[in-house]
Design a protein around this motif. Structure first.
Motif, PDB file in Angstrom:
ATOM      1  N   SER A   1      -7.276  94.704  38.303  1.00  0.00           N
ATOM      2  CA  SER A   1      -7.043  93.675  39.311  1.00  0.00           C
ATOM      3  C   SER A   1      -7.373  94.175  40.709  1.00  0.00           C
ATOM      4  O   SER A   1      -7.835  93.409  41.556  1.00  0.00           O
ATOM      5  CB  SER A   1      -5.587  93.205  39.255  1.00  0.00           C
ATOM      6  OG  SER A   1      -5.335  92.497  38.060  1.00  0.00           O
TER       7      SER A   1
ATOM      8  N   SER B   1     -16.744  90.657  38.509  1.00  0.00           N
ATOM      9  CA  SER B   1     -16.445  89.662  39.541  1.00  0.00           C
ATOM     10  C   SER B   1     -17.714  89.174  40.237  1.00  0.00           C
ATOM     11  O   SER B   1     -17.637  88.318  41.117  1.00  0.00           O
ATOM     12  CB  SER B   1     -15.476  90.237  40.581  1.00  0.00           C
ATOM     13  OG  SER B   1     -16.026  91.391  41.191  1.00  0.00           O
ATOM     14  N   ASN B   2     -18.839  89.722  39.816  1.00  0.00           N
ATOM     15  CA  ASN B   2     -20.114  89.371  40.435  1.00  0.00           C
ATOM     16  C   ASN B   2     -20.955  88.590  39.438  1.00  0.00           C
ATOM     17  O   ASN B   2     -21.346  89.122  38.393  1.00  0.00           O
ATOM     18  CB  ASN B   2     -20.836  90.658  40.864  1.00  0.00           C
ATOM     19  CG  ASN B   2     -22.140  90.390  41.568  1.00  0.00           C
ATOM     20  OD1 ASN B   2     -22.998  89.674  41.059  1.00  0.00           O
ATOM     21  ND2 ASN B   2     -22.307  90.967  42.745  1.00  0.00           N
TER      22      ASN B   2
ATOM     23  N   THR C   1     -16.653  96.754  31.412  1.00  0.00           N
ATOM     24  CA  THR C   1     -17.063  96.157  32.680  1.00  0.00           C
ATOM     25  C   THR C   1     -18.568  95.876  32.677  1.00  0.00           C
ATOM     26  O   THR C   1     -19.355  96.577  32.026  1.00  0.00           O
ATOM     27  CB  THR C   1     -16.726  97.059  33.881  1.00  0.00           C
ATOM     28  OG1 THR C   1     -17.526  98.249  33.817  1.00  0.00           O
ATOM     29  CG2 THR C   1     -15.240  97.414  33.887  1.00  0.00           C
TER      30      THR C   1
ATOM     31  N   TYR D   1      -9.188  82.762  42.242  1.00  0.00           N
ATOM     32  CA  TYR D   1     -10.514  82.298  42.649  1.00  0.00           C
ATOM     33  C   TYR D   1     -11.173  81.496  41.516  1.00  0.00           C
ATOM     34  O   TYR D   1     -12.182  81.916  40.944  1.00  0.00           O
ATOM     35  CB  TYR D   1     -11.399  83.486  43.026  1.00  0.00           C
ATOM     36  CG  TYR D   1     -10.783  84.399  44.058  1.00  0.00           C
ATOM     37  CD1 TYR D   1     -10.913  84.139  45.418  1.00  0.00           C
ATOM     38  CD2 TYR D   1     -10.031  85.511  43.662  1.00  0.00           C
ATOM     39  CE1 TYR D   1     -10.329  84.973  46.369  1.00  0.00           C
ATOM     40  CE2 TYR D   1      -9.448  86.342  44.610  1.00  0.00           C
ATOM     41  CZ  TYR D   1      -9.597  86.068  45.954  1.00  0.00           C
ATOM     42  OH  TYR D   1      -9.001  86.883  46.887  1.00  0.00           O
TER      43      TYR D   1
ATOM     44  N   ALA E   1     -10.267  87.348  32.410  1.00  0.00           N
ATOM     45  CA  ALA E   1      -9.630  86.898  33.648  1.00  0.00           C
ATOM     46  C   ALA E   1      -8.116  86.954  33.474  1.00  0.00           C
ATOM     47  O   ALA E   1      -7.394  86.132  34.029  1.00  0.00           O
ATOM     48  CB  ALA E   1     -10.089  85.489  34.017  1.00  0.00           C
TER      49      ALA E   1
ATOM     50  N   MET F   1     -10.732  93.446  41.798  1.00  0.00           N
ATOM     51  CA  MET F   1     -10.999  92.011  41.720  1.00  0.00           C
ATOM     52  C   MET F   1     -11.642  91.647  40.384  1.00  0.00           C
ATOM     53  O   MET F   1     -12.671  90.972  40.316  1.00  0.00           O
ATOM     54  CB  MET F   1     -11.859  91.529  42.878  1.00  0.00           C
ATOM     55  CG  MET F   1     -11.713  90.026  43.121  1.00  0.00           C
ATOM     56  SD  MET F   1     -12.580  89.497  44.590  1.00  0.00           S
ATOM     57  CE  MET F   1     -13.094  87.853  44.081  1.00  0.00           C
ATOM     58  N   MET F   2     -11.005  92.112  39.330  1.00  0.00           N
ATOM     59  CA  MET F   2     -11.372  91.704  37.987  1.00  0.00           C
ATOM     60  C   MET F   2     -10.082  91.312  37.280  1.00  0.00           C
ATOM     61  O   MET F   2      -8.984  91.434  37.825  1.00  0.00           O
ATOM     62  CB  MET F   2     -12.079  92.837  37.236  1.00  0.00           C
ATOM     63  CG  MET F   2     -13.385  93.263  37.842  1.00  0.00           C
ATOM     64  SD  MET F   2     -14.274  94.519  36.848  1.00  0.00           S
ATOM     65  CE  MET F   2     -13.232  95.951  37.096  1.00  0.00           C
TER      66      MET F   2
ATOM     67  N   LEU G   1     -14.923  80.911  41.621  1.00  0.00           N
ATOM     68  CA  LEU G   1     -15.715  82.091  41.266  1.00  0.00           C
ATOM     69  C   LEU G   1     -15.765  82.254  39.751  1.00  0.00           C
ATOM     70  O   LEU G   1     -16.826  82.582  39.189  1.00  0.00           O
ATOM     71  CB  LEU G   1     -15.122  83.333  41.918  1.00  0.00           C
ATOM     72  CG  LEU G   1     -15.790  84.668  41.563  1.00  0.00           C
ATOM     73  CD1 LEU G   1     -17.259  84.685  41.946  1.00  0.00           C
ATOM     74  CD2 LEU G   1     -15.048  85.837  42.225  1.00  0.00           C
ATOM     75  N   ILE G   2     -14.639  82.044  39.080  1.00  0.00           N
ATOM     76  CA  ILE G   2     -14.634  82.124  37.615  1.00  0.00           C
ATOM     77  C   ILE G   2     -15.632  81.128  37.038  1.00  0.00           C
ATOM     78  O   ILE G   2     -16.406  81.449  36.131  1.00  0.00           O
ATOM     79  CB  ILE G   2     -13.223  81.874  37.051  1.00  0.00           C
ATOM     80  CG1 ILE G   2     -12.288  83.026  37.407  1.00  0.00           C
ATOM     81  CG2 ILE G   2     -13.274  81.706  35.524  1.00  0.00           C
ATOM     82  CD1 ILE G   2     -10.863  82.843  36.929  1.00  0.00           C
TER      83      ILE G   2
ATOM     84  N   LEU H   1      -8.573  87.430  39.303  1.00  0.00           N
ATOM     85  CA  LEU H   1      -9.599  86.392  39.428  1.00  0.00           C
ATOM     86  C   LEU H   1      -9.007  84.988  39.393  1.00  0.00           C
ATOM     87  O   LEU H   1      -9.638  84.033  39.871  1.00  0.00           O
ATOM     88  CB  LEU H   1     -10.631  86.519  38.294  1.00  0.00           C
ATOM     89  CG  LEU H   1     -11.616  87.682  38.356  1.00  0.00           C
ATOM     90  CD1 LEU H   1     -12.434  87.734  37.077  1.00  0.00           C
ATOM     91  CD2 LEU H   1     -12.523  87.548  39.573  1.00  0.00           C
TER      92      LEU H   1
END
Length: 341
Positions: A102, A70-71, A41, A113, A94, A105-106, A116-117, A110
């Motif tokens: 998941s 996710s950031n 991560t 979104y 992803a 939100m990984m 976002l990806i 994803l």
């Protein structure tokens, strides 16, 4: 198919499998195949023991670092940190269906979104000159609506995948790696998500036709050389997962896709002899050699001597693990040890 990049085959990132010990072992079997780290991560890289997480032996190259997050800002920081380690490629996860991943939100979640990806890929690309790639599924399924991109809680048809690719490709990832199954986000374990959702290779082939300028790599259920040959007539490259881990001799054939007559003869004897100095070095450093040897249990899969091999290297002993490997060379069937892989 003509390829415009430098690899045809990769070994998938696998949690608790593709650590530095396995990668060293795999590199004894193949010189060309792209190897991957386990998923790490972005937050772990930023806040954790960086050397423990990111160190690798240069012998392992070419090697890709797979990051989950996710950031976009955190991914930028993590990639910047990883620059010091000189990985050959940075990959965004992803596609992992694990509830733990998941749920934060990984991974596969994803895919709900895609904007976002795309933002994360752009952020990662701004942090490095290395190739930045993305690994995802052909779709996801959820019992609830996740985002406006998934108004019915599912994403499992070609048109939806095409829209997804159009959005994330705005960020120009250097390669899209598609696991040819959807991920079911609730109710299945990661193992079940590798087995229960049906494979749909044809959808990946069609994506390649739809996006001919994108480098497309296929993953999922690929177990034979014939499988690899077939997929390479439709897409640019192939990622091998569990079969490479459970049957390492399979890996020894990968370089034939680059050179029909690879130099040197690979045998199980040669691989074991090449791994003994690595184990001795771990012993000198006081590291866990049992963990390293656990990755090579499948070297004699489907061969005479397989049971003896597993017993020799996994049974507790007063001697060193390196000496056990030397003993194995004397005890195992000599014809199997010296048979070309």
């Amino acid at each position: 198919m003509n390829n415009t990049f430098n690899h045809l085959i990769s070994i998938a990132p696998m949690v608790d499998k593709t650590d530095r010990h396995f990668r060293y072992f795999a590199r004894l079997l193949t010189k060309k195949t792209l190897l991957y780290t386990e998923m790490i991560t972005a937050q772990a890289i930023i806040n954790g023991d960086k050397k423990k997480l990111l160190d690798f032996n240069p012998f392992e190259n070419p090697i890709a670092l797979q990051i989950a997050g996710s950031n976009p800002e955190e991914l930028y920081k993590a990639v910047k940190i990883a620059e010091e380690w000189n990985y050959d490629e940075i990959n965004l996860n992803a596609g992992c269906p694990s509830d733990k991943v998941s749920g934060n939100m990984m991974g596969a979640s994803l895919m709900a979104y895609p904007e976002l990806i795309a933002e994360m890929i752009s952020s990662m690309k701004s942090a490095t000159k290395k190739p930045v790639t993305v690994k995802h599924r052909i779709g996801i399924s959820s019992s609830k609506v996740i985002s406006s991109f998934m108004p019915y809680g599912s994403f499992n048809d070609f048109n939806h995948l095409s829209d997804f690719m159009s959005i994330i490709n705005k960020a120009a990832p250097d390669r899209n790696i598609l696991h040819a199954r959807i991920a079911i986000l609730e109710g299945l374990s990661p193992k079940e998500n590798r087995e229960i959702p049906p494979l749909d290779y044809a959808m990946v082939y069609t994506i390649k036709k739809e996006f001919p300028n994108s480098i497309i790599e296929i993953n999922g259920g690929i177990k034979t050389l014939d499988d690899i040959h077939h997929h390479l007539t439709h897409v640019d490259s192939v990622m091998i997962g569990r079969e490479a881990y459970s049957n390492p001799a399979f890996i020894a054939r990968f370089d034939s896709f680059y050179d029909s007559k690879p130099t040197g003869q690979l045998t199980r004897r040669a691989i074991i002899e090449g791994f003994i100095p690595y184990i001795k070095d771990l012993e000198i450093k006081g590291e866990n050699t049992h963990l390293a040897l656990s990755h090579i249990l499948g070297l004699f899969q489907n061969q005479s001597g397989s049971t003896m091999w597993k017993r020799l290297i996994s049974t507790p002993s007063n001697g060193t693990k390196s000496s056990l490997l030397s003993d194995a060379l004397a005890s195992l069937p000599q014809d199997v040890l010296d048979k070309e892989l």
